[in-house]
Design an enzyme around this catalytic site. Sequence first.
Site, mmCIF file in Angstrom:
data_model
loop_
_atom_site.group_PDB
_atom_site.id
_atom_site.type_symbol
_atom_site.label_atom_id
_atom_site.label_comp_id
_atom_site.label_asym_id
_atom_site.label_seq_id
_atom_site.Cartn_x
_atom_site.Cartn_y
_atom_site.Cartn_z
ATOM 1 N N TYR A 1 0.530 43.012 18.901
ATOM 2 C CA TYR A 1 1.534 43.035 17.834
ATOM 3 C C TYR A 1 2.358 41.761 17.862
ATOM 4 O O TYR A 1 2.578 41.179 18.925
ATOM 5 C CB TYR A 1 2.448 44.260 17.926
ATOM 6 C CG TYR A 1 3.113 44.513 19.274
ATOM 7 C CD1 TYR A 1 2.425 45.136 20.306
ATOM 8 C CD2 TYR A 1 4.449 44.152 19.490
ATOM 9 C CE1 TYR A 1 3.040 45.386 21.531
ATOM 10 C CE2 TYR A 1 5.075 44.415 20.715
ATOM 11 C CZ TYR A 1 4.356 45.027 21.725
ATOM 12 O OH TYR A 1 4.956 45.272 22.930
ATOM 13 N N PRO A 2 2.794 41.322 16.694
ATOM 14 C CA PRO A 2 3.683 40.161 16.648
ATOM 15 C C PRO A 2 5.138 40.612 16.725
ATOM 16 O O PRO A 2 5.452 41.760 16.376
ATOM 17 C CB PRO A 2 3.380 39.560 15.270
ATOM 18 C CG PRO A 2 3.001 40.720 14.422
ATOM 19 C CD PRO A 2 2.403 41.772 15.336
ATOM 20 N N MET A 3 6.015 39.749 17.208
ATOM 21 C CA MET A 3 7.436 40.132 17.268
ATOM 22 C C MET A 3 8.365 38.934 17.129
ATOM 23 O O MET A 3 7.968 37.785 17.306
ATOM 24 C CB MET A 3 7.740 40.886 18.564
ATOM 25 C CG MET A 3 7.694 40.066 19.827
ATOM 26 S SD MET A 3 8.312 41.001 21.269
ATOM 27 C CE MET A 3 10.071 41.082 20.947
ATOM 28 N N LYS B 1 12.675 37.758 17.863
ATOM 29 C CA LYS B 1 13.978 38.088 18.439
ATOM 30 C C LYS B 1 14.988 38.011 17.298
ATOM 31 O O LYS B 1 15.021 37.028 16.537
ATOM 32 C CB LYS B 1 14.325 37.104 19.566
ATOM 33 C CG LYS B 1 13.518 37.340 20.852
ATOM 34 C CD LYS B 1 14.022 38.546 21.633
ATOM 35 C CE LYS B 1 13.118 38.943 22.792
ATOM 36 N NZ LYS B 1 13.185 38.055 23.934
ATOM 37 N N SER C 1 14.769 44.419 24.056
ATOM 38 C CA SER C 1 14.022 44.975 22.928
ATOM 39 C C SER C 1 14.933 45.803 22.018
ATOM 40 O O SER C 1 14.848 45.702 20.791
ATOM 41 C CB SER C 1 12.867 45.855 23.421
ATOM 42 O OG SER C 1 11.964 45.087 24.182
HETATM 43 O O1 76R Z 1 7.080 35.278 33.069
HETATM 44 C C1 76R Z 1 7.439 36.274 33.739
HETATM 45 O O2 76R Z 1 6.666 37.100 34.255
HETATM 46 C C2 76R Z 1 8.913 36.459 33.925
HETATM 47 C C3 76R Z 1 9.415 37.642 33.259
HETATM 48 C C4 76R Z 1 9.039 37.739 31.783
HETATM 49 C C5 76R Z 1 9.403 36.881 30.728
HETATM 50 C C6 76R Z 1 10.230 35.600 30.780
HETATM 51 C C7 76R Z 1 8.258 38.807 31.217
HETATM 52 C C8 76R Z 1 7.653 39.820 31.948
HETATM 53 N N1 76R Z 1 8.217 38.641 29.847
HETATM 54 C C9 76R Z 1 8.890 37.476 29.528
HETATM 55 C C10 76R Z 1 9.049 36.934 28.271
HETATM 56 MN MN1 76R Z 1 7.525 39.991 28.497
HETATM 57 N N2 76R Z 1 6.782 41.332 27.160
HETATM 58 C C11 76R Z 1 7.087 41.366 25.831
HETATM 59 C C12 76R Z 1 6.615 42.598 25.283
HETATM 60 O O3 76R Z 1 7.417 45.683 23.060
HETATM 61 C C13 76R Z 1 8.415 45.057 23.450
HETATM 62 O O4 76R Z 1 9.537 45.609 23.534
HETATM 63 C C14 76R Z 1 8.303 43.613 23.819
HETATM 64 C C15 76R Z 1 6.863 43.070 23.886
HETATM 65 C C16 76R Z 1 5.980 43.298 26.311
HETATM 66 C C17 76R Z 1 5.299 44.637 26.217
HETATM 67 C C18 76R Z 1 6.104 42.484 27.495
HETATM 68 C C19 76R Z 1 5.593 42.826 28.735
HETATM 69 N N3 76R Z 1 8.227 38.853 26.975
HETATM 70 C C20 76R Z 1 8.755 37.602 27.090
HETATM 71 C C21 76R Z 1 9.004 37.073 25.755
HETATM 72 C C22 76R Z 1 9.564 35.691 25.436
HETATM 73 C C23 76R Z 1 11.073 35.793 25.349
HETATM 74 C C24 76R Z 1 11.761 34.471 25.129
HETATM 75 O O5 76R Z 1 11.258 33.434 25.582
HETATM 76 O O6 76R Z 1 12.833 34.490 24.512
HETATM 77 C C25 76R Z 1 8.637 38.059 24.864
HETATM 78 C C26 76R Z 1 8.683 37.995 23.358
HETATM 79 C C27 76R Z 1 8.166 39.170 25.625
HETATM 80 C C28 76R Z 1 7.731 40.367 25.100
HETATM 81 N N4 76R Z 1 6.792 41.119 30.077
HETATM 82 C C29 76R Z 1 6.883 40.827 31.419
HETATM 83 C C30 76R Z 1 5.923 42.203 29.924
HETATM 84 C C31 76R Z 1 5.449 42.575 31.228
HETATM 85 C C32 76R Z 1 4.422 43.694 31.476
HETATM 86 C C33 76R Z 1 6.044 41.725 32.158
HETATM 87 C C34 76R Z 1 5.860 41.710 33.662
HETATM 88 C C35 76R Z 1 4.823 40.686 33.988
HETATM 89 C C36 76R Z 1 4.576 40.551 35.454
HETATM 90 O O7 76R Z 1 5.542 40.349 36.195
HETATM 91 O O8 76R Z 1 3.413 40.631 35.833
#
Ligand code: 76R
Length: 248
Positions: A144-146, A148, A222
Amino acid sequence: MSEAVQTLEGWYALHDFRSINWASWRYVSKEERKEAIEELQQFMQDWQSVENDKLGSTAVYSIVGQKADLVFMHLRETMEELNELETAFNKTAFAQHLLPAYSYVSVVELSSYMAKPGSDPMQNPEVVARLKPILPKTKHICFYPMNKRREGNDNWYMLSMEERREFMRSHGMIGRSYAGRVKQIITGSVGLDDWEWGVTLFSDDALTFKKLVYEMRFDEASARFGEFGEFYVGNLLDPAKAEAMLAL
Ligand code: 76R
């Protein structure tokens, strides 16, 4: 003005969603269908070779529901390569029976909110591997796209770096509790496509997508700031399964 977070970029991504035109597929001869399936399987094998050579990665899934029937998710070093492989595929016999359903252009992105200050992330092999990931061939995919949000008090882009880092820390904690069950690939698409990020999740248990996304909805990153597009969910397709899917 708030400071933009530094991001690292890796392979370019094309999520190419197609619907099958079953009426036209049914209309061609059995021989033509057989040849078209073989050509599709050859393309799938060629994509696998590119992946074996670590020059990119491809995952093919069948999509459940009416939004699409197939997704071809390709990662490549350059936009040109994505364009070339898309065009080559469009020239195949099978593609003549496909209709465009949706597509998404982005680039694998890691943000540095959690990076250790003073370290060069590109010297970290784990970071490099995450920027050029071999796509997992789990049973299921979710895309899915999203965005902020940028509204009133909930404007992500007006928050200070420290505030955003704290939100992302909490977000990452939830994510990490799903380690081993879900692999997420975040692709950035500001300036490339209609949303700001693409979220691609891989898991052997489709229910895990629901649990993870639901849990994150309660997290401020979120709950306050997440805006979401359409969700696509699917099942892994290998050459043999593709043949079975296309059999009449
Ligand atoms: O890079 C890292 O692992 C550090 C922590 C982390 C960041 C910076 C991280 C971990 N994410 C990051 C950035 Mn994420 N992520 C999403 C979604 O459905 C929703 O509510 C949101 C969709 C999911 C399901 C998800 C999963 N993440 C981001 C960003 C960029 C934000 C910015 O730069 O402003 C987005 C848009 C985003 C969205 N995230 C994790 C996960 C999971 C499973 C992790 C843990 C990964 C791990 O540690 O192995």
